[in-house]
Design a protein around this motif. Sequence first.
Motif, mmCIF file in Angstrom:
data_model
loop_
_atom_site.group_PDB
_atom_site.id
_atom_site.type_symbol
_atom_site.label_atom_id
_atom_site.label_comp_id
_atom_site.label_asym_id
_atom_site.label_seq_id
_atom_site.Cartn_x
_atom_site.Cartn_y
_atom_site.Cartn_z
ATOM 1 N N ASP A 376 0.884 -1.167 0.000
ATOM 2 C CA ASP A 376 0.000 0.000 0.000
ATOM 3 C C ASP A 376 0.919 1.214 0.000
ATOM 4 O OD1 ASP A 376 -1.841 2.010 0.464
ATOM 5 O OD2 ASP A 376 -2.747 1.080 2.227
ATOM 6 N N ASP A 377 1.118 1.819 -1.187
ATOM 7 C CA ASP A 377 2.099 2.902 -1.290
ATOM 8 C C ASP A 377 1.540 4.231 -0.836
ATOM 9 O OD1 ASP A 377 4.047 4.678 -1.658
ATOM 10 O OD2 ASP A 377 4.088 4.580 -3.845
ATOM 11 N N SER A 378 1.602 4.416 0.474
ATOM 12 C CA SER A 378 1.329 5.712 1.046
ATOM 13 C C SER A 378 2.158 5.723 2.325
ATOM 14 C CB SER A 378 -0.165 5.868 1.323
ATOM 15 O OG SER A 378 -0.494 7.234 1.497
ATOM 16 N N ASP A 465 7.626 2.396 5.262
ATOM 17 C CA ASP A 465 8.050 3.614 4.552
ATOM 18 C C ASP A 465 7.653 3.573 3.074
ATOM 19 O OD1 ASP A 465 9.040 4.603 6.869
ATOM 20 O OD2 ASP A 465 11.150 4.270 6.398
ATOM 21 N N ARG A 466 6.360 3.585 2.809
ATOM 22 C CA ARG A 466 5.795 3.598 1.442
ATOM 23 C C ARG A 466 6.193 2.354 0.645
ATOM 24 N NH1 ARG A 466 6.626 8.737 -1.963
ATOM 25 N NH2 ARG A 466 5.334 7.433 -3.279
ATOM 26 N N PRO A 467 5.515 1.250 0.871
ATOM 27 C CA PRO A 467 5.817 0.018 0.129
ATOM 28 C C PRO A 467 5.497 0.183 -1.356
ATOM 29 C CG PRO A 467 4.429 -0.427 2.043
ATOM 30 C CD PRO A 467 4.440 1.055 1.851
ATOM 31 N N GLU A 468 6.508 -0.052 -2.197
ATOM 32 C CA GLU A 468 6.287 0.027 -3.649
ATOM 33 C C GLU A 468 6.302 -1.391 -4.225
ATOM 34 O OE1 GLU A 468 5.969 2.897 -5.774
ATOM 35 O OE2 GLU A 468 6.893 4.554 -4.723
ATOM 36 N N TRP A 469 7.186 -1.671 -5.193
ATOM 37 C CA TRP A 469 7.142 -2.960 -5.870
ATOM 38 C C TRP A 469 7.699 -4.088 -4.999
ATOM 39 C CZ3 TRP A 469 7.527 -3.626 -11.702
ATOM 40 C CH2 TRP A 469 7.029 -2.521 -12.383
ATOM 41 N N PRO A 552 14.219 3.836 -4.218
ATOM 42 C CA PRO A 552 13.971 2.639 -5.019
ATOM 43 C C PRO A 552 12.467 2.414 -5.161
ATOM 44 C CG PRO A 552 14.687 2.025 -2.808
ATOM 45 C CD PRO A 552 14.854 3.516 -2.924
ATOM 46 N N ASP A 553 12.028 1.980 -6.327
ATOM 47 C CA ASP A 553 10.592 1.839 -6.589
ATOM 48 C C ASP A 553 10.353 0.536 -7.366
ATOM 49 O OD1 ASP A 553 7.967 2.108 -7.502
ATOM 50 O OD2 ASP A 553 8.088 4.263 -7.702
ATOM 51 N N GLY A 554 10.643 0.514 -8.675
ATOM 52 C CA GLY A 554 10.458 -0.700 -9.469
ATOM 53 C C GLY A 554 11.435 -1.789 -9.058
ATOM 54 N N THR A 567 14.493 3.548 -9.932
ATOM 55 C CA THR A 567 14.302 4.614 -8.943
ATOM 56 C C THR A 567 13.237 5.613 -9.384
ATOM 57 O OG1 THR A 567 15.945 6.181 -9.827
ATOM 58 C CG2 THR A 567 16.743 4.452 -8.332
ATOM 59 N N ASP A 568 12.622 6.236 -8.376
ATOM 60 C CA ASP A 568 11.626 7.293 -8.590
ATOM 61 C C ASP A 568 11.942 8.448 -7.650
ATOM 62 O OD1 ASP A 568 9.444 8.856 -9.143
ATOM 63 O OD2 ASP A 568 8.006 7.574 -8.097
ATOM 64 N N MET A 569 13.077 9.103 -7.916
ATOM 65 C CA MET A 569 13.426 10.288 -7.131
ATOM 66 C C MET A 569 12.650 11.469 -7.711
ATOM 67 S SD MET A 569 17.546 9.834 -6.984
ATOM 68 C CE MET A 569 17.838 9.427 -8.693
ATOM 69 N N ALA A 604 12.577 12.411 -15.724
ATOM 70 C CA ALA A 604 11.796 11.179 -15.908
ATOM 71 C C ALA A 604 11.975 10.221 -14.744
ATOM 72 C CB ALA A 604 12.208 10.491 -17.201
ATOM 73 N N GLU A 605 10.969 9.396 -14.546
ATOM 74 C CA GLU A 605 11.048 8.249 -13.641
ATOM 75 C C GLU A 605 11.336 7.020 -14.489
ATOM 76 O OE1 GLU A 605 7.368 7.705 -11.556
ATOM 77 O OE2 GLU A 605 7.795 5.628 -11.028
ATOM 78 N N VAL A 606 12.145 6.098 -13.972
ATOM 79 C CA VAL A 606 12.365 4.822 -14.646
ATOM 80 C C VAL A 606 11.482 3.799 -13.944
ATOM 81 C CG1 VAL A 606 14.046 3.067 -15.290
ATOM 82 C CG2 VAL A 606 14.738 5.477 -15.217
HETATM 83 CA CA CA Z 1 7.114 6.053 -6.630
#
Ligand code: CA
Length: 662
Positions: A376-378, A465-469, A552-554, A567-569, A604-606
């Motif tokens: 849950d990315d929040s 801390d904001r769970p992503e992938w 880190p994201d993907g 990454t999504d900085m 850009a975000e990758v």
């Molecule tokens: Ca993100």
Amino acid sequence: MSLDEQNAVLFGNGDELPSNHSANPHMNELIDQRRRQILAGGAAVGALGFLGVLPTIAEAAEQSPELPFTRRNRLPFDAIPVSRADTITVPAGYRASVLVPWGTPISGNLPPFLEDASNSAQDQAEQVGMHHDGMHFFPIDGRHGGGNKSNHGLLVFNNEYIDAPLLHPNGPTTVDGKRTVAEEVRKEINAHGVTIVEIRRNQLGDWEVVPGRYNRRITAATPMQMQGPARGHALLRTLYSPGGTATRGTQNNCANGFTPWGTYLTCEENWAGYFATRDADLPRELKRYGLRDSSRFGWETLPGDEFQRFDATRKAADGRGDYRNEPNHFGWIVEIDPFDPESTPIKHSALGRFAHEGLIFAPMKLGSPLVCYSGDDSQNEYIYKYVSNGRYMPVVGKPDRLLDDGTLYVGRFNADGGGDWLPLDIKDKAFQAACSKAGVSFANQGEVLINTRLAADIVGATKMDRPEWGAVSPDNGEVYFTLTNNSSRTKADAPNPRAANPYGHIIRWREDSSDHSGKRFRWDIFLLAGPNEDSRGPNGKPLDERNILASPDGLWFDPDGRLWIQTDMSGSQLSSGPFGHNQMLVADPRSGEIKRFLTGPLGAEVTGISATPDFRTLFVNIQHPGEGSTATNLLSAWPDGPGRRPRSATVVVTREDGKRLM
Ligand code: CA
Ligand code: FEO
Ligand code: CA
Ligand code: CA
């Protein structure tokens, strides 16, 4: 408000504001206790060593009987430096080319992309959507055949959101903070959702679009069905679907998943910002998800049912006469069959309702339950696991019920390196006791799922801390999850070891049960992202110029067990940090090595990654190059060159010699 201020409200960045006000501990007390014990013993240890948990899983991994540890170099390329160039950079020996940017015609009359963005709303419904995100390549023989075709397939990817200033010739029209041009809003709705496009390698080896029958756009207006325990629930009744069984559209689809039976899963992340409600006393199923009195794009400010459905204000005698319950149709995992262009997408309520980043499956075992994970990315939200009641038996065809009948758990990461999956199941005694202790009641399981966040608060899940992938190692089944950053954490705890965590980290765990379906696990921290002086690589040493990263994201495991990290900085991290532009790195969890493989264009975000079965083609998505651009102020020239609007696109990475990527 000035027009700029109105637009800042209307077209903000879309990240959700924190809405977890539960009293769940960040485990500070526990960790402080553990820290005191260890310090009292005189141990001089680093930020993570004091937890005493890192070696546990690391040792277990090396002793893993599944695959022998090999000394083969699994990262056979030279790391590239950080970059501020407005281009894609890959290591020597590799090539990157652009495929299917926003606006590429794929269906209908194949309307060509117009450089001044004057394509109509209908054109947009027949073109690639905006802002590519999660993605999967389905070999063209994936449904009927071996699924090994590597030169022909269906590329399916999310179009997370839009940059309205670039979507229209001169940006969006607003008057007094309201939208006035229905055609513009229809185009915005059609630029969201999912793109399904058939692609094939030509004789030169280049990938190109096939104008085939599979090509299709799913948008924020496509009819969908609701399945699972919440189907037909009173809280899903709307003017459009008085029976609470159907809705329209999916939006803000971030990461993705894919099933073993060849369907695509798109995940509804920051959906709450698409709705507005003027009601003062919000019910819990809206309040806990951060519904507000204004929306991100102002779609609900136009008259007509197609727009008014984004207005959740109570207007009629009950939910069947208005759209008070429309937001309850969002926050789900949506299944799309890319091989059946006539199919209706399904929202699977059993998987819970929150800001789903993605959905990642444990390895499928014949005769075992299906197990998958979702973050849950929040800020300060949770990580979830789903275990089906039925067992995976592929011989009986598409196992529809596996995603509709099962138990949803939420994670508690204990300070001692252990973890528990806590069931959010109205029939479970512990859940009933937690509800009664908290003074909260749910009438049925559908109501639990519509209020997934509240249910997770009640059982005492760990705020992350904001769970992503997530990604599951093919070597040993360990589950890795990115925790991208968290500016609102004030005290560190064991699984989130930095207060006001600006750089993010990657956590991983190993399930106690071999089929992933049990309730216990052991976790550790794989990587603390950040600059050299505030980081910790998988080998236990600080990161260096070959691999510093933040946010880190993907996350994705290739078939050989390498972990790819995207990454999504944003903001100042991009402009003034030491990290350069957003990037993609590759790590070898066995050796602890990590190297930067790709850097993206300006702003850009990758995000988004998939490969062909032969691993000779890697697909990577580049989202929002030149973020913040307007028609008269283009901040990036990628991918089409100077003076042309920057466009999100898929990048095809191959080796110059045409061999397997690694
Ligand atoms: Ca993100
Ligand atoms: Fe759309 Fe959590 O990133
Ligand atoms: Ca994004
Ligand atoms: Ca993401």
